[in-house]
Structure formats: C-alpha cells, structure tokens
Scaffold this motif. Structure first.
Motif: not given
Length: 161
Positions: A114-135
């Motif tokens: 939410d704080a990353c203006e250039p949108r360099a941080i994304g999250f990978t969805l995975s069934v049954g888990q919290a989304p994992m961050p990826k830069i």
C-alpha cells in the motif's frame, strides 16, 4: 617494520563494505568520508527529515519514520561539488523483505504494498496461505516508503550484493 606490516594487513582486512546508507546521488567512485565536511547542509535541507548525523558526524539515511522523495535538495545544497552527481541514478539500494514478515507467519498484511508508489511490491496468492510478498527489483527505487509502515519491521533498504 613489523608494526607497519601488521597495520597494513589490518587496514586491508578492515576495508569492509559499509552498510550505512548515504544521501542519494553520492558519486560511487568517491570515498564519502574523505570528501564530506560534515557541514549538515544536507540534513537541514532534507524535506522528509530522513538524513541524520551518524557515526563521526557524517550524514546517514534512516527510513524508520519516512521515505526519500528524491527531491535532490541534499545534493544541490552541498558545498562539496565533487561529492554528488545528479546525472546518475540516485542509488542502487532496494527493499529487502526479511524472515520476520507477518505473511511468513500466515498473517495477511500488505502494508508495504500500500505504501509503495512505484508498485514494486506485489503479493502472490496461494491457496490456504497468506499472500507472499515479492519485490520487483526493476521497479524498486529504494525510496524506503515501505519501511516505516511495516508492523514487524521486516523491510530494510540495502545495496544489492
């Protein structure tokens, strides 16, 4: 003679790469502490107040409260013209997510995204888990906007190895 040889060896091994973050646009080929006069002009000029007096009174960056907006005030106000180069990239630093990130503990959190203006941080969805961050290192500017909002202090800004 032996003393000077031992001193030379110590100097050789003590030349570790500094983990301190200096203001943006510092020339890479310049040894910062050899040129900086510690006048504090960059500290005073910093609009987000992320520059502070560090070891030996030399300017350092801290992202614990704010981010770098790359306003260039620190570089333009510096009386040492050979210290900064505004034609180069501000710095090579990028965000790194550490193991204490809440998502690695199964907690859903996306404060950094939410704080990353250039949108360099994304999250990978995975069934049954919290989304994992990826830069996305091609988008990360190393501005530090993601550091302060992180509730677990799991993000740091580092120079790539």
């Amino acid at each position: 003679m032996t003393e000077s040889i031992n001193h030379s060896r110590r100097s050789l091994f003590n030349r570790r790469k500094s983990v301190v973050i200096r203001p943006p646009w510092v020339r890479e080929e310049v040894e910062f502490t050899d040129v900086c006069t510690r006048c504090s002009a960059c500290i005073t000029a910093c609009e987000t107040k992320i520059i502070f007096k560090g070891d030996g009174g030399f300017p350092e960056i801290s992202f614990k409260d704010n981010e770098c907006t790359f306003c260039a005030q620190c570089a333009t106000i510096c009386p040492e013209e050979k210290l900064f180069d505004l034609s180069q990239t501000p710095w090579q630093h990028q965000a790194v997510i550490q193991d204490n990130c809440l998502t690695f503990q199964g907690i859903w959190c996306q404060s950094c995204k939410d704080a990353c203006e250039p949108r360099a941080i994304g999250f990978t969805l995975s069934v049954g888990q919290a989304p994992m961050p990826k830069i996305d290192t091609s988008l990360c500017t190393g501005c530090g906007a993601c550091v302060a909002p992180c509730p677990s202090q799991a993000i740091s800004i580092k120079q790539p190895e």
